[in-house]
Design an enzyme around this catalytic site. Structure first.
Site, PDB file in Angstrom:
ATOM      1  N   ASN A   1       0.792  -1.214   0.120  1.00 19.69           N
ATOM      2  CA  ASN A   1       0.036  -0.058  -0.020  1.00 19.69           C
ATOM      3  C   ASN A   1       0.734   1.243  -0.115  1.00 19.69           C
ATOM      4  O   ASN A   1       0.203   2.384  -0.231  1.00 19.69           O
ATOM      5  CB  ASN A   1      -0.986   0.009   1.267  1.00 19.69           C
TER       6      ASN A   1
ATOM      7  N   THR B   1     -25.759  -9.519  10.778  1.00 16.99           N
ATOM      8  CA  THR B   1     -26.757  -9.429   9.806  1.00 16.99           C
ATOM      9  C   THR B   1     -25.892  -8.598   8.497  1.00 16.99           C
ATOM     10  O   THR B   1     -25.160  -7.814   8.885  1.00 16.99           O
ATOM     11  CB  THR B   1     -27.817  -8.689  10.139  1.00 16.99           C
TER      12      THR B   1
ATOM     13  N   GLN C   1      -4.845  -3.813  -1.614  1.00 17.51           N
ATOM     14  CA  GLN C   1      -4.511  -3.215  -2.733  1.00 17.51           C
ATOM     15  C   GLN C   1      -4.323  -3.921  -4.272  1.00 17.51           C
ATOM     16  O   GLN C   1      -3.957  -2.951  -5.335  1.00 17.51           O
ATOM     17  CB  GLN C   1      -3.504  -2.558  -2.491  1.00 17.51           C
TER      18      GLN C   1
ATOM     19  N   CYS D   1      -3.239   4.657   7.202  1.00 14.88           N
ATOM     20  CA  CYS D   1      -3.724   4.311   8.256  1.00 14.88           C
ATOM     21  C   CYS D   1      -2.749   4.646   9.537  1.00 14.88           C
ATOM     22  O   CYS D   1      -3.075   4.580  10.662  1.00 14.88           O
ATOM     23  CB  CYS D   1      -3.671   2.753   8.115  1.00 14.88           C
TER      24      CYS D   1
HETATM   25  N1  PMP Z   1      -4.343  -3.892   3.980  1.00 16.43           N
HETATM   26  C1  PMP Z   1      -3.754  -3.054   2.910  1.00 16.43           C
HETATM   27  C2  PMP Z   1      -2.673  -3.635   2.192  1.00 16.43           C
HETATM   28  C3  PMP Z   1      -4.388  -1.850   3.140  1.00 16.43           C
HETATM   29  O1  PMP Z   1      -3.850  -0.998   2.164  1.00 16.43           O
HETATM   30  C4  PMP Z   1      -5.464  -1.498   3.956  1.00 16.43           C
HETATM   31  C5  PMP Z   1      -5.888  -0.079   4.110  1.00 16.43           C
HETATM   32  N2  PMP Z   1      -4.820   0.912   4.086  1.00 16.43           N
HETATM   33  C6  PMP Z   1      -5.821  -2.450   4.721  1.00 16.43           C
HETATM   34  C7  PMP Z   1      -5.370  -3.703   4.840  1.00 16.43           C
HETATM   35  C8  PMP Z   1      -6.869  -2.370   5.693  1.00 16.43           C
HETATM   36  O2  PMP Z   1      -8.035  -2.117   5.155  1.00 16.43           O
HETATM   37  P1  PMP Z   1      -9.600  -1.465   5.590  1.00 16.43           P
HETATM   38  O3  PMP Z   1      -9.601  -0.101   5.612  1.00 16.43           O
HETATM   39  O4  PMP Z   1     -10.718  -2.111   4.691  1.00 16.43           O
HETATM   40  O5  PMP Z   1      -9.837  -2.150   7.071  1.00 16.43           O
END
Ligand code: PMP
Length: 395
Positions: free
Chosen positions: A157, A245, A185, A334
């Site tokens: 990512n 659900t 990704q 993130c």
């Molecule tokens: N894995 C990768 C390689 C990502 O880029 C991300 C998002 N940054 C995630 C996991 C987490 O995904 P989500 O936002 O759907 O929880």
């Protein structure tokens, strides 16, 4: 794509919902509001059929069967389920080691730490080279009859590295290990139509592929499902592996988004995005901006990804100076807010200072060539302004 006055170059953080996906979701919100688990009336049956169609679309993206799709809230939950869900099986199988690459997403690395600290498993990190490619010799040296799981992401990512999941999967399976692949990704970057043949568990995220947020999936090979212990308990939906659900309009949107990325039009889109990305970088260099690419060469890189080291300014200063004209990110979104250098950039050999001066630009479906050129000029002008001012970085 411009949002008001802002050029959006942060598609690896999240993608805008494709209008074709939105239309399908709107219909699901209004016409198919039933509980897909209500088995006693026609409204429930219709909802069940809509979920089944979405599962077929998601399954076909990775070459799996619909009953192998377990919908989750996103890839974070899918990664947690893949790793923590195997903790009990470690006991039963007598295998106690887990191998992860050094550049996995934090949701894999953090789940790995829980496996080590709470479940007593031994978690080893496999190093990567300067391109972010997993060192296959190092992996092979670690593989033995005690390895339960190898977890390798398909596409990174931050630096966009495309891994050889087929070769890595074959190595792991030859040692009897299960293979997990975080493919969140991947769909925008490569064709993953046969990924289910190389990995036993695959994580996907809808909001990375022009679908809605709040939905993703763990695709689990039918034969591996009995190895998995659920993290969420309740009504026993989805083979008991993930109770709750199902959010029908989100599943419908995820399925529609997955379908748009299967087939030849997806290949054409990747070529177009790659051309825009190359134009962006070439224009930046032509403008005199001293940018060095972090990570893999173009052949091994996500077509929309440019991760650039701009030595004279920090990413934080540059991103602030670019507001509100351009959206990009430092390291992974993130991790934003956590003041530590990207573990991915450190793993490929950058110093903390170099990591702090690196920016990820991620182009996507909605980026035009004009925007790529405009964005490069805006970045170049901002770098020049900052480099000659008091915010100059001291690299
Ligand atoms: N894995 C990768 C390689 C990502 O880029 C991300 C998002 N940054 C995630 C996991 C987490 O995904 P989500 O936002 O759907 O929880």
């Amino acid at each position: 794509m411009k949002v008001g006055e802002t050029i959006y170059l942060d598609h690896q953080a999240t993608t805008p919902v494709d209008p074709r996906v939105f239309v399908k979701m709107a219909a699901a919100f209004t016409n198919a509001f039933g509980n897909p688990h209500a088995s006693e009336h026609v409204i429930g049956w219709r909802a069940t059929e809509a979920i089944a169609a979405a599962a077929r679309q998601v399954a076909s993206l990775v070459g799996a069967d619909p009953d192998e799709v377990i919908f989750t809230s996103g890839a974070t939950e899918a990664n947690n389920l893949a790793l923590l869900g195997l903790a009990d099986y470690a006991e039963r199988s007598g295998r106690h080691r887990v191998l992860l690459s050094a550049i996995e997403h934090k949701s894999v690395l953090a789940a790995g730490r829980v496996l080590a600290q709470r479940h007593g498993l031994e978690v080893a990190v496999i190093e990567v080279d300067r391109q972010g490619r997993v060192d296959e010799a190092a992996l092979a040296a670690q593989l033995d009859g005690d390895v339960l799981l190898v977890s390798i992401m398909a596409v990174n990512n931050e630096i966009g590295t495309i891994q050889a999941v087929d070769r890595i999967g074959a190595l792991a399976r030859a040692a009897g290990a299960l293979v997990h692949c975080d493919a969140a990704q991947a769909p925008c970057a490569i064709d993953i139509g046969d990924l289910a043949h190389h990995a036993d568990l695959i994580s996907l995220s809808s909001h990375k592929i022009y679908g809605p947020g709040g939905i993703g999936a763990l695709v689990v090979h039918r034969g591996v499902q009995p190895c998995l212990t659920p993290l969420i308990h309740g009504g026993g939906q989805q083979n008991g592996l993930r109770s709750g659900t199902l959010p029908l309009p989100l599943c419908v949107g995820f399925g529609a988004a997955a379908e748009l990325l299967s087939g030849t039009s997806a290949r054409e889109e990747r070529d177009r995005v790659r051309a825009c990305r190359d134009l962006f970088v070439e224009t930046l260099l032509a403008e005199g901006c001293e940018a060095v690419s972090n990570g893999p060469d173009t052949r091994l890189r996500h077509p929309g990804n440019a991760n650039l080291l701009l030595r004279s300014v920090t990413a934080a200063d540059l991103l602030a100076a670019l507001q509100p004209t351009l959206a990009a990110s430092s390291g992974s979104a993130c991790a934003s807010g956590i003041p530590e250098p990207s573990h991915v950039l450190r793993a490929i050999g950058l110093t903390s200072e170099e990591a702090d001066c690196s920016i990820r630009f991620s182009l996507g479906r909605s980026t035009t060539a004009d925007e790529a050129v405009q964005a490069a000029r805006i970045v170049s002008a901002a770098v020049e302004r900052l480099s000659s001012g008091p915010l100059r970085a001291t690299l």
